[in-house]
Structure formats: structure tokens, C-alpha cells
Design an enzyme around this catalytic site. Sequence first.
Site, PDB file in Angstrom:
ATOM      1  N   SER A   1      39.837  24.525  34.307  1.00  0.00           N
ATOM      2  CA  SER A   1      39.461  23.409  35.168  1.00  0.00           C
ATOM      3  C   SER A   1      40.715  22.622  35.515  1.00  0.00           C
ATOM      4  O   SER A   1      41.783  22.831  34.944  1.00  0.00           O
ATOM      5  CB  SER A   1      38.418  22.510  34.483  1.00  0.00           C
ATOM      6  OG  SER A   1      38.955  21.881  33.335  1.00  0.00           O
TER       7      SER A   1
ATOM      8  N   GLY B   1      39.027  26.624  42.492  1.00  0.00           N
ATOM      9  CA  GLY B   1      39.606  27.804  43.098  1.00  0.00           C
ATOM     10  C   GLY B   1      39.171  29.097  42.439  1.00  0.00           C
ATOM     11  O   GLY B   1      38.780  29.116  41.261  1.00  0.00           O
TER      12      GLY B   1
ATOM     13  N   PHE C   1      39.223  31.665  37.426  1.00  0.00           N
ATOM     14  CA  PHE C   1      38.381  30.690  38.109  1.00  0.00           C
ATOM     15  C   PHE C   1      38.761  29.286  37.643  1.00  0.00           C
ATOM     16  O   PHE C   1      38.852  29.023  36.438  1.00  0.00           O
ATOM     17  CB  PHE C   1      36.896  30.908  37.791  1.00  0.00           C
ATOM     18  CG  PHE C   1      36.280  32.128  38.432  1.00  0.00           C
ATOM     19  CD1 PHE C   1      37.016  32.984  39.237  1.00  0.00           C
ATOM     20  CD2 PHE C   1      34.938  32.416  38.214  1.00  0.00           C
ATOM     21  CE1 PHE C   1      36.440  34.109  39.818  1.00  0.00           C
ATOM     22  CE2 PHE C   1      34.347  33.529  38.792  1.00  0.00           C
ATOM     23  CZ  PHE C   1      35.099  34.382  39.587  1.00  0.00           C
ATOM     24  N   GLU C   2      38.978  28.393  38.579  1.00  0.00           N
ATOM     25  CA  GLU C   2      39.143  26.959  38.312  1.00  0.00           C
ATOM     26  C   GLU C   2      37.842  26.292  38.733  1.00  0.00           C
ATOM     27  O   GLU C   2      37.521  26.230  39.921  1.00  0.00           O
ATOM     28  CB  GLU C   2      40.324  26.392  39.094  1.00  0.00           C
ATOM     29  CG  GLU C   2      41.682  26.896  38.647  1.00  0.00           C
ATOM     30  CD  GLU C   2      42.294  26.049  37.537  1.00  0.00           C
ATOM     31  OE1 GLU C   2      41.625  25.079  37.100  1.00  0.00           O
ATOM     32  OE2 GLU C   2      43.422  26.359  37.112  1.00  0.00           O
ATOM     33  N   ILE C   3      37.085  25.765  37.769  1.00  0.00           N
ATOM     34  CA  ILE C   3      35.683  25.450  38.041  1.00  0.00           C
ATOM     35  C   ILE C   3      35.376  23.971  38.211  1.00  0.00           C
ATOM     36  O   ILE C   3      34.250  23.623  38.562  1.00  0.00           O
ATOM     37  CB  ILE C   3      34.782  26.033  36.931  1.00  0.00           C
ATOM     38  CG1 ILE C   3      35.045  25.340  35.582  1.00  0.00           C
ATOM     39  CG2 ILE C   3      34.969  27.549  36.827  1.00  0.00           C
ATOM     40  CD1 ILE C   3      34.064  25.762  34.496  1.00  0.00           C
TER      41      ILE C   3
END
Length: 322
Positions: free
Chosen positions: A172, A176, A242-244
Amino acid sequence: MFILLLLNISFALPDFYHQFDSINLNQYSNCAKIETLIEDPKVDVITINENAKFKAFLLFGEHARELISPETGLHLLDSICNNKYDVSKYQIKMVLNLNPLSRMRVENGEYCLRLNENNVDLNRNYDAHFKQYTDMEQQTNSGPEPFSEPETRAVRDLLKSYKPNMFLSIHSGSAGLFTPHAYSMEEPQNYEELMKVLNVIREDHCPMCETGLSSKNVGYLAFGSAMDYAYDEIGIKNSYLFEIYHKDVNMINDLRVESIKKQKRSFLELKDDSSNQECFDYFNPKEKEQYDWYTQNWSDAIIKTLGLVEQQSNEDIILAHN
């Protein structure tokens, strides 16, 4: 100064976040086989459907202050155990919390802490285009050499022995969906295939997410990352990051693509003197409604990614035999 210190420590961890040191993973023994790597510190590894042919490796919690990453992993595991997903086709190894000692400190109020117990950034410590640099102010200390840390050695050994078809790391601090490479602007050879998967995930789960080459989208080069190690050194051609979550991108109510531009204030601007409240808010949702939405949304996205990659892998096998 005294008043500032009081403000910094006054923010308490919301009660819907978990205290990971109190979680007994044996409670999941009915739905998952538990492996434990006795390193220092201990890294818990959960294996699901160990006889399934398609193998996925899911990595959560590399950076301690990104609490929502392990929380999403735990929600995913709970959902699998409660039969909310059909995962019969997938063998899944999950590292729920790679940075446990620092995570404990974050849970106790050190919300700006990114590094491990040796003040090393785990996502700069892999033997993949490693570059030694010591930047304690920005919390991107690579460590003295590749795999100097027990956590990264544990991941290395797991990847070498497991040989998964897919690697995914959850972070996080941004919004992205990224492919290798993080260390350079060079696109991987199968970039178009990787993007076919990410474009579906973006459309269904994160319309405002920046998508594509990690280095190009985050705006800086990251040497010695887990994703590049998985892709370049282990040969896992379906490797993603994944950047959530990012506090300035409201995925629930604001789906305008331009909202992503707010996130360009990089985490690198969060200095050691940033307030604990600021750090927590930057990396983690603080309202229960947001928390529930993000953990559910990204659990769904991870399962969908497994399905897309598994389907794509089967199609590649069929083409190879024709």
C-alpha cells in the site's frame, strides 16, 4: 515538543485491525496445511491445495506500516476457509506477514515504521539487480548484501523449492497494478501478456489504478525487489505487484482517473518526523467501512488474478503442443 509527542502517540490502532502476534494459524488447519519456517524471526507459510497443479505464491506485509496488506491476506484466507471462493484449481502458498517483529511495533503505535528489525528494507534486499545504499531517512536501506535478512532468505528458499507459476506481492501507499521491472525502465519480454491480466483487474477492481511497468509508474527505480527477483532470477514469468491503498485515492466513491494524480506525493516524503497519524492514514484505511471494502475488493481481485493467469497458462500449453 512535548505536545507534539503526545499528538503522535495518541492515535490508537482501530480495533478491527488484527494483532498478528496473537493469531493462532492452527485454527485454519481444517482448510489449509500449515508450514512454519523456523527462522529468526519465524515466518508462517500457509499452503492450500498442495496437490493442485497451478501454483501461486502470495506475499503480504513486506513493509510493516502497510497494515492493510496482511489484513487483506487474512481476509482472503478466511474467505477461502469459509468456501466463498472455489480455489480447487490452485495450489496457493501465502506468507501472511513477512515482517512480524516490526509489525508488532507498528501495532503498538510506531505507524511510520517500514523496515525490519535490523533496519533493512526487505523489498531492497533480494539478489536481483541489488544496489547497496543506506538511506535511513527515506527508510530504503538495502542492507549490507543480498539476502542479509532472515525474511528475504525465507522467501528465496520458498520460491526455489516451490517453483510457482505466479508471484504476487501486496503493498500500500499507492494505487497501482504493476509488472516487472522495478529496477529499470526495461519492459519484460512477456509484457503484453502480463498487461492482459492487469487490464481486466483494473477494469473490475481499480479503475483509477496506474497500470504497467513498476519503475515507470512509481517514478523511481527500486533495486533488489522481490518482484524482480521472482521474475528474473527464479523465472516466474507471471510476476506482479499490487498497490492497494492510498489515502488520496477514494476507490469506493471516486472513480475518476484523474484522482490518481494526487498520489504523486510519494511515500519517500514521509520523513522520520512525520506524525504517526499521518503515516497510518497514508497507508491504511481508518474507517471500518473502508477497511471492509478494501479487504473484500482486493481478495476478489487476487482470486480473479489467479483464474486469469491459470487460464492464460493453459492456453499457452495448448498452443505449445499444436
